[in-house]
Design a protein around this motif. Structure first.
Motif, PDB file in Angstrom:
ATOM      1  N   ARG A  45       0.833  -1.209   0.000  1.00 41.27           N
ATOM      2  CA  ARG A  45       0.000   0.000   0.000  1.00 41.27           C
ATOM      3  C   ARG A  45       0.869   1.261   0.000  1.00 41.27           C
ATOM      4  O   ARG A  45       0.538   2.255  -0.641  1.00 41.27           O
ATOM      5  N   ALA A  48       2.309   1.661  -3.381  1.00 43.69           N
ATOM      6  CA  ALA A  48       1.297   2.088  -4.360  1.00 43.69           C
ATOM      7  C   ALA A  48       0.867   3.535  -4.144  1.00 43.69           C
ATOM      8  O   ALA A  48       0.090   4.073  -4.940  1.00 43.69           O
ATOM      9  N   LEU A  50      -0.830   4.638  -1.490  1.00 42.02           N
ATOM     10  CA  LEU A  50      -2.094   4.747  -0.761  1.00 42.02           C
ATOM     11  C   LEU A  50      -1.891   5.299   0.641  1.00 42.02           C
ATOM     12  O   LEU A  50      -2.827   5.789   1.257  1.00 42.02           O
ATOM     13  N   TRP A  66       6.003   9.782  -3.904  1.00 46.03           N
ATOM     14  CA  TRP A  66       5.391  10.932  -3.231  1.00 46.03           C
ATOM     15  C   TRP A  66       5.842  12.262  -3.807  1.00 46.03           C
ATOM     16  O   TRP A  66       5.134  13.254  -3.675  1.00 46.03           O
ATOM     17  N   PRO A  69       3.976  11.945  -7.966  1.00 46.73           N
ATOM     18  CA  PRO A  69       2.915  10.929  -7.901  1.00 46.73           C
ATOM     19  C   PRO A  69       2.298  10.605  -9.264  1.00 46.73           C
ATOM     20  O   PRO A  69       1.979   9.458  -9.549  1.00 46.73           O
ATOM     21  N   LEU A  70       2.160  11.647 -10.089  1.00 49.97           N
ATOM     22  CA  LEU A  70       1.488  11.419 -11.374  1.00 49.97           C
ATOM     23  C   LEU A  70       2.316  10.492 -12.268  1.00 49.97           C
ATOM     24  O   LEU A  70       1.802   9.511 -12.824  1.00 49.97           O
ATOM     25  N   ARG A  73       2.426   6.895 -10.866  1.00 50.07           N
ATOM     26  CA  ARG A  73       1.163   6.168 -10.978  1.00 50.07           C
ATOM     27  C   ARG A  73       0.847   5.801 -12.424  1.00 50.07           C
ATOM     28  O   ARG A  73       0.107   4.851 -12.668  1.00 50.07           O
ATOM     29  N   ARG A  74       1.383   6.567 -13.357  1.00 56.69           N
ATOM     30  CA  ARG A  74       1.193   6.197 -14.767  1.00 56.69           C
ATOM     31  C   ARG A  74       1.874   4.864 -15.058  1.00 56.69           C
ATOM     32  O   ARG A  74       1.417   4.094 -15.891  1.00 56.69           O
ATOM     33  N   TYR A  78      -1.826  -1.725  -9.542  1.00 58.42           N
ATOM     34  CA  TYR A  78      -1.944  -2.208  -8.162  1.00 58.42           C
ATOM     35  C   TYR A  78      -3.219  -3.020  -8.019  1.00 58.42           C
ATOM     36  O   TYR A  78      -4.321  -2.511  -8.252  1.00 58.42           O
ATOM     37  N   VAL A  98     -11.125   3.619 -15.874  1.00 59.35           N
ATOM     38  CA  VAL A  98      -9.685   3.431 -15.640  1.00 59.35           C
ATOM     39  C   VAL A  98      -8.918   3.663 -16.939  1.00 59.35           C
ATOM     40  O   VAL A  98      -7.888   4.348 -16.968  1.00 59.35           O
ATOM     41  N   VAL A 101      -8.934   7.432 -17.735  1.00 60.72           N
ATOM     42  CA  VAL A 101      -7.999   8.185 -16.873  1.00 60.72           C
ATOM     43  C   VAL A 101      -6.571   7.983 -17.359  1.00 60.72           C
ATOM     44  O   VAL A 101      -5.766   8.912 -17.381  1.00 60.72           O
ATOM     45  N   ARG A 102      -6.270   6.772 -17.768  1.00 63.30           N
ATOM     46  CA  ARG A 102      -4.916   6.477 -18.231  1.00 63.30           C
ATOM     47  C   ARG A 102      -4.716   6.836 -19.694  1.00 63.30           C
ATOM     48  O   ARG A 102      -3.640   6.588 -20.249  1.00 63.30           O
TER      49      ARG A 102
ATOM     50  N   GLY B 234      -8.343  11.144 -20.090  1.00 62.36           N
ATOM     51  CA  GLY B 234      -7.290  11.460 -19.132  1.00 62.36           C
ATOM     52  C   GLY B 234      -7.798  12.383 -18.037  1.00 62.36           C
ATOM     53  O   GLY B 234      -8.740  13.151 -18.228  1.00 62.36           O
ATOM     54  N   GLY B 235      -7.183  12.268 -16.859  1.00 55.50           N
ATOM     55  CA  GLY B 235      -7.380  13.194 -15.741  1.00 55.50           C
ATOM     56  C   GLY B 235      -8.798  13.589 -15.416  1.00 55.50           C
ATOM     57  O   GLY B 235      -9.683  12.752 -15.289  1.00 55.50           O
ATOM     58  N   ALA B 238     -12.076  12.513 -17.444  1.00 56.45           N
ATOM     59  CA  ALA B 238     -12.543  11.140 -17.189  1.00 56.45           C
ATOM     60  C   ALA B 238     -13.289  11.079 -15.861  1.00 56.45           C
ATOM     61  O   ALA B 238     -14.339  10.429 -15.749  1.00 56.45           O
ATOM     62  N   ARG B 312      -6.792   5.763  -5.744  1.00 59.12           N
ATOM     63  CA  ARG B 312      -5.490   6.357  -5.421  1.00 59.12           C
ATOM     64  C   ARG B 312      -4.338   5.853  -6.293  1.00 59.12           C
ATOM     65  O   ARG B 312      -3.405   6.595  -6.542  1.00 59.12           O
ATOM     66  N   PRO B 313      -4.356   4.593  -6.749  1.00 55.97           N
ATOM     67  CA  PRO B 313      -3.245   4.191  -7.628  1.00 55.97           C
ATOM     68  C   PRO B 313      -3.349   4.761  -9.043  1.00 55.97           C
ATOM     69  O   PRO B 313      -2.432   4.572  -9.846  1.00 55.97           O
ATOM     70  N   LEU B 314      -4.443   5.452  -9.354  1.00 56.67           N
ATOM     71  CA  LEU B 314      -4.608   5.993 -10.709  1.00 56.67           C
ATOM     72  C   LEU B 314      -3.881   7.337 -10.825  1.00 56.67           C
ATOM     73  O   LEU B 314      -3.713   8.047  -9.837  1.00 56.67           O
ATOM     74  N   PRO B 315      -3.476   7.683 -12.049  1.00 53.71           N
ATOM     75  CA  PRO B 315      -2.770   8.972 -12.217  1.00 53.71           C
ATOM     76  C   PRO B 315      -3.733  10.160 -12.151  1.00 53.71           C
ATOM     77  O   PRO B 315      -4.046  10.787 -13.161  1.00 53.71           O
ATOM     78  N   THR B 317      -4.580  13.722  -9.808  1.00 54.78           N
ATOM     79  CA  THR B 317      -4.039  14.622  -8.782  1.00 54.78           C
ATOM     80  C   THR B 317      -5.175  15.314  -8.041  1.00 54.78           C
ATOM     81  O   THR B 317      -6.343  15.212  -8.439  1.00 54.78           O
ATOM     82  N   TRP B 425      -3.675  14.292  -0.025  1.00 54.79           N
ATOM     83  CA  TRP B 425      -2.571  13.421  -0.421  1.00 54.79           C
ATOM     84  C   TRP B 425      -2.242  12.394   0.634  1.00 54.79           C
ATOM     85  O   TRP B 425      -1.641  11.363   0.348  1.00 54.79           O
ATOM     86  N   VAL B 430      -7.687   5.297   4.122  1.00 54.62           N
ATOM     87  CA  VAL B 430      -7.838   4.565   2.858  1.00 54.62           C
ATOM     88  C   VAL B 430      -7.767   3.068   3.101  1.00 54.62           C
ATOM     89  O   VAL B 430      -7.169   2.627   4.030  1.00 54.62           O
TER      90      VAL B 430
END
Lengths: 243, 430
Positions: A45, A48, A50, A66, A69-70, A73-74, A78, A98, A101-102, B234-235, B238, B312-315, B317, B425, B430
């Motif tokens: 966690r 990842a 979290l 940290w 993060p962007l 995470r790309r 997880y 998902v 977003v990606r 994206g972002g 979405a 949270r694991p997704l890109p 912000t 953040w 969680v």
């Protein structure tokens, strides 16, 4: 590809991680073993993103989880131990989100989603609301979401728990494919047989510390009762009890 | 030789004939579980208290003090006039009515809470324990009374307004009467809500308490969802689409957005009322403001409704999550303001521009306050809503007391919640 260095994490007075350091190279599947409460899920966690660490750092594909993060995470996938979703939505709706977003290419992402769902025997239920899913189906959905974008680093927390046998085989095949394509996989499990067959290397945690790191060649011979890795794992646990 | 089993119609003990008793006809006897439930309730109370950090405790205490002060002042002035006109007896009657109103309000809160608990109680888990279902119902009654406790300091503040105007022993009597009324109103209202919930549930042959537990949180067979459109946005785009999809699905997000749209419809309809233009604007604004509040509540629902393990694991912000919700709020309010200004007959162009700017600033600030509390208190929607509505209540009272003070309070709320945004953040829940 995945670098974990000096990772520390406490829950109040309880130390969950006490300076864990190791890395996972591209194309490598590393198993994470440990008794209950050893810190496996906390490690995953934290890696990842979290939950923040108290000290130490995690770098995913060269990016600090940290500080960047962007970017991290790309590159990351997880599969959670206790997956949670928007219960009202269907699996297809969640996975399309998902994918969006990606910013994955829609046609190929949908085709990949259908292929993965078919292999994991989830294809017929893709349009059902997630709230009607069993635990195993939720785990499958979490696994598909984690691998959909072909991540560079994949974190699997008890990912195959609750899978039926054909789905577990398909998931392991997918993990091997990811590794062949250069993905660094960190795979946590309680089932030593699965780790033994799937992983190239094993990191064993005890009381939040790395107790042993074994490569396939180090596992040695098993006994009549125990497989080689199971023997090594039990030795590690026994040593811990003796300390 | 293998021994033969009992013959048909014969029990394993050798007796013939029918089963001697039916478990269904003999109600089970349960040991006294009062101590276990008392311990559970103590632990729950301690856990809830510990869940509030020191800053939140100060904020809630300040809100309670401000609200109590407001009700004291709102009661003191008219009560003074009433006592001058009708004497101390008239004042006591006035206070008795006020106490009755507070007790009824507490009952309404308890009924609302009981209804929510009846739908969400972990019925299977309770039924799996050797626990008297009626005792579980009593536990739920206690739980439903908790939010109704909020009425007590407000009622006491109202009662304190009678100090020096009504004899002290009457005030003591009224306080005792309010205590009894509070207990009875919350008990009766929660019982009524529970009876309604039982009527809605299935398994009519079961005792009411068992029936309610057996029907709660039942996974219903639901219709398949329509196949989604696969996009590569994206972002925040979405996330905005996800919000809209969830808002179109029956649930709290849809209820809040539906309320906001209905109120915005009322604000538009107000311009067709038979009144002076400025009065029409006042009526329209009276509907617009709660609409903005409902949009803030929608933002809380959406911000707190995202499961951390999935999101949270997704890109994504903080900027993405803020922008997705704020854009939706701005679009809805923007359309409403443009429509209001367009049909604002009787207002000069300058007044229309002023109306648009004032409403936009006010509406966006109110809704953004909800969004910011939702993002920083994720996933605790109830805590975020309590803080949001509490702060808006203080804002409203400040506006009534001193012109423009409400704006200062609202801006202070935005700053307070804005400072907390960095917590997004490091969400520990969680």
């Amino acid at each position: 590809m995945l670098e974990i260095s000096g990772l520390e994490r406490r829950y109040g007075a309880r130390v969950a991680l006490a300076g864990v350091s190791f890395d996972v190279q591209p194309g490598e599947i590393v198993g994470l073993l440990g008794a209950n409460g050893a810190g496996k899920s906390t490690l995953l966690r934290t890696a990842a993103g979290l939950q923040p660490p108290d000290a130490g750092r995690v770098r995913v594909a060269g990016h600090d989880v940290w500080e960047s993060p962007l970017e991290s995470r790309r590159a990351l996938g997880y599969a959670a131990e206790e997956p949670a979703f928007h219960e009202e939505l269907s699996a297809a709706e969640y996975l399309s989100f998902v994918s969006s977003v990606r910013a994955l290419e829609p046609v190929s992402a949908e085709a990949r989603m259908r292929a993965l769902a078919g292999a994991l025997e989830l294809g017929a239920r893709l349009d059902d609301p997630v709230r009607g899913y069993s635990h195993g189906m939720r785990k499958k959905l979490s696994f598909i979401a984690a691998v959909l974008h072909r991540p560079q680093v994949l974190l699997c927390d008890e990912a195959l728990e609750g899978f039926d046998a054909p789905s577990a085989l398909a998931a392991k095949a997918e993990l091997r494919t990811r590794a062949r394509e250069g993905c660094a996989v960190l795979f946590s499990s309680h089932v030593t047989e699965t780790v033994e067959r799937l992983c190239d290397r094993v990191v064993m945690l005890r009381h939040g510390r790395v107790a042993r790191e074994l490569s396939r060649a180090d596992w040695g011979a098993g006994t009549e009762e125990h497989s080689p890795l199971e023997r090594a794992f039990l030795d590690m646990v026994t040593e811990g009890a003796a300390e | 030789m293998v021994p033969s089993g009992p013959a048909p119609g014969q029990s394993p003990c050798g007796t013939t004939g029918r089963i001697l008793y039916s478990a269904a006809r003999m109600p089970p006897t349960y040991p006294d579980q009062s101590a276990a439930f008392a311990a559970l309730e103590r632990r729950l109370a301690a856990r809830r208290w510990n869940a509030l950090d020191a800053r939140s405790r100060v904020v809630f205490a300040a809100l309670a003090a401000l609200l109590s002060g407001f009700f004291y002042w709102q009661a003191r002035v008219p009560l003074d006039g009433w006592v001058r006109a009708h004497g101390a007896v008239g004042g006591a009657k006035w206070l008795a009515i006020a106490m009755a109103v507070w007790a009824i309000a507490a009952g309404a809160i308890a009924a609302w809470r009981q209804d929510a608990l009846a739908a969400r109680v972990p019925g299977s888990e309770w039924l799996a324990l050797p626990v008297d279902p009626a005792r579980v119902m009593r536990h739920l009654l206690g739980e439903s009374r908790l939010p109704a406790l909020a009425a007590i300091p407000l009622a006491l503040a109202t009662l304190a307004a009678g100090a020096g105007l009504v004899p002290a022993w009457w005030l003591a009597l009224l306080a005792a009467g309010f205590a009894v009324a509070w207990i009875e109103c919350t008990r009766l209202a929660a019982a009524a809500a529970r009876a309604l919930a039982v009527r809605r549930s299935r398994h009519a042959s079961l005792p009411p308490a068992v029936r309610l537990l057996a029907s709660a949180r039942r996974t219903t067979t639901e219709r398949r969802r329509p196949a989604p459109r696969w996009l590569a946005e994206g972002g925040w785009r979405a996330l905005q689409h996800l919000d809209l999809r969830l808002t179109r699905t029956p649930g709290p997000a849809q209820a809040r957005m539906g309320t906001a749209l209905a109120l915005l419809g009322v604000s538009l309809a107000a311009w067709f009322a038979n009144a002076e233009p400025l009065q029409r604007r006042a009526i329209a604004f009276a509907a617009f403001l709660p609409a903005a509040t409902a949009l803030g509540a929608w933002a809380i629902t959406r911000a707190c409704g995202d499961p951390a393990a999935a999101m949270r694991p997704l890109p994504l912000t903080l900027k993405d999550t803020y922008r997705a919700r704020f854009t939706t709020i701005a679009v809805v309010l923007g359309f409403a303001i443009v429509a209001n200004v367009a049909i604002a007959s009787g207002l000069s162009p300058a007044l229309r521009v002023g109306t648009a700017l004032t409403w936009a600033a006010c509406g966006l600030a109110v809704a953004a306050l909800g969004l910011q509390y939702g993002l920083t208190l994720h996933p605790r929607a109830l805590a975020a809503e309590n803080l949001y509505f509490g702060w808006l209540g203080v804002t409203l009272m400040a506006s009534w007391m001193i012109p423009l003070l409400g704006w200062a309070v609202l801006v202070a709320g935005l700053v307070h919640s804005g400072v907390r945004l960095r917590r997004w953040w490091t969400s520990e829940a969680v």
